[in-house]
Scaffold this motif. Sequence first.
Motif, PDB file in Angstrom:
ATOM      1  N   PRO A   6      -7.232 -11.676   7.947  1.00  0.00           N
ATOM      2  CA  PRO A   6      -6.787 -11.829   6.554  1.00  0.00           C
ATOM      3  C   PRO A   6      -5.698 -10.815   6.204  1.00  0.00           C
ATOM      4  O   PRO A   6      -5.724  -9.676   6.674  1.00  0.00           O
ATOM      5  N   GLY A   7      -4.758 -11.246   5.386  1.00  0.00           N
ATOM      6  CA  GLY A   7      -3.663 -10.354   5.004  1.00  0.00           C
ATOM      7  C   GLY A   7      -3.853  -9.782   3.611  1.00  0.00           C
ATOM      8  O   GLY A   7      -3.016  -9.024   3.112  1.00  0.00           O
ATOM      9  N   LEU A   8      -4.955 -10.136   2.996  1.00  0.00           N
ATOM     10  CA  LEU A   8      -5.156  -9.802   1.593  1.00  0.00           C
ATOM     11  C   LEU A   8      -6.619  -9.417   1.387  1.00  0.00           C
ATOM     12  O   LEU A   8      -7.505 -10.088   1.923  1.00  0.00           O
ATOM     13  N   PHE A   9      -6.848  -8.331   0.646  1.00  0.00           N
ATOM     14  CA  PHE A   9      -8.225  -7.884   0.434  1.00  0.00           C
ATOM     15  C   PHE A   9      -8.508  -7.646  -1.043  1.00  0.00           C
ATOM     16  O   PHE A   9      -7.630  -7.170  -1.778  1.00  0.00           O
ATOM     17  N   PHE A  10      -9.714  -7.986  -1.429  1.00  0.00           N
ATOM     18  CA  PHE A  10     -10.209  -7.762  -2.776  1.00  0.00           C
ATOM     19  C   PHE A  10     -11.447  -6.896  -2.634  1.00  0.00           C
ATOM     20  O   PHE A  10     -12.403  -7.295  -1.976  1.00  0.00           O
ATOM     21  N   ASN A  11     -11.423  -5.700  -3.220  1.00  0.00           N
ATOM     22  CA  ASN A  11     -12.565  -4.789  -3.128  1.00  0.00           C
ATOM     23  C   ASN A  11     -13.589  -5.148  -4.205  1.00  0.00           C
ATOM     24  O   ASN A  11     -13.313  -5.026  -5.397  1.00  0.00           O
ATOM     25  N   GLU A  20      -0.529  -8.107   1.305  1.00  0.00           N
ATOM     26  CA  GLU A  20       0.819  -8.655   1.115  1.00  0.00           C
ATOM     27  C   GLU A  20       1.050  -9.105  -0.321  1.00  0.00           C
ATOM     28  O   GLU A  20       0.140  -9.634  -0.959  1.00  0.00           O
ATOM     29  N   LEU A  21       2.272  -8.943  -0.788  1.00  0.00           N
ATOM     30  CA  LEU A  21       2.753  -9.596  -2.018  1.00  0.00           C
ATOM     31  C   LEU A  21       1.967  -9.238  -3.287  1.00  0.00           C
ATOM     32  O   LEU A  21       1.840 -10.051  -4.184  1.00  0.00           O
ATOM     33  N   ILE A  22       1.406  -8.030  -3.312  1.00  0.00           N
ATOM     34  CA  ILE A  22       0.674  -7.618  -4.518  1.00  0.00           C
ATOM     35  C   ILE A  22       1.674  -7.011  -5.509  1.00  0.00           C
ATOM     36  O   ILE A  22       2.432  -6.116  -5.164  1.00  0.00           O
ATOM     37  N   GLY A  23       1.655  -7.503  -6.728  1.00  0.00           N
ATOM     38  CA  GLY A  23       2.516  -6.963  -7.778  1.00  0.00           C
ATOM     39  C   GLY A  23       1.702  -6.150  -8.767  1.00  0.00           C
ATOM     40  O   GLY A  23       0.463  -6.187  -8.758  1.00  0.00           O
TER      41      GLY A  23
END
Length: 188
Positions: A6-11, A20-23
């Motif tokens: 996965p390239g994206l994580f939510f804690n 990636e790509l977090i604004g």
Amino acid sequence: MNINKPGLFFNNMTGALTGELIGEKKAKIGDLRGIFADEVSRLAMDQDQLAYHVQYYFPVAEGTEGGLFFGNTTIYPGKVGNEYFMTKGHFHTKGDRGEYYWCIKGRGMLIFMDRDRKTWAEEMISGSLHYMPAHIAHRTVNIGDEPMTFGACWPSDAGHDYGTILEEGFSARLLEVDGKVTLVPVSN
Ligand code: PAN
Ligand code: ZN
């Protein structure tokens, strides 16, 4: 056949998004002109004080039909006069687009208002899940002593209409009255 990491994580504990790509969007007290009732108190505060910040993941361009956006919002504890720190609040520009919020930590309140200006509120506590129906303005408030964080998921073509709230406001405000959190109707 590829099996990807996965390239994206939510804690789940903090609500933080990484990858990636977090604004990011920050709202300081100085950015919130016309939002709180007590403008004199707001102007007397440190204009650089952070009221809330948002992290978001936009996998498609804003306005794209059929996509979903994902974000978190952290509202810091504090008050402007006797009004708790809160988000600007908005209707969705495409009014028939709904949204989910879920509270991750802290103590909050979600204020809803329909097009007839009927306003009501729902408590936000860790684990609470909130569905925003279409055509309902929504604003969140931190009523606790700690930062309040919630997650959100909304359609990528929803858009944000802040102008209506700036001009007309919500028909009630969440104030501390005699030490209690109170939803007070706005007199006009
Ligand atoms: C949320 C909000 C976020 C910040 O992601 O945008 O909590 O609130 P304001 O946008 O009112 O400043 C959402 O409702 N998106 O649609
Ligand atoms: Zn929204």
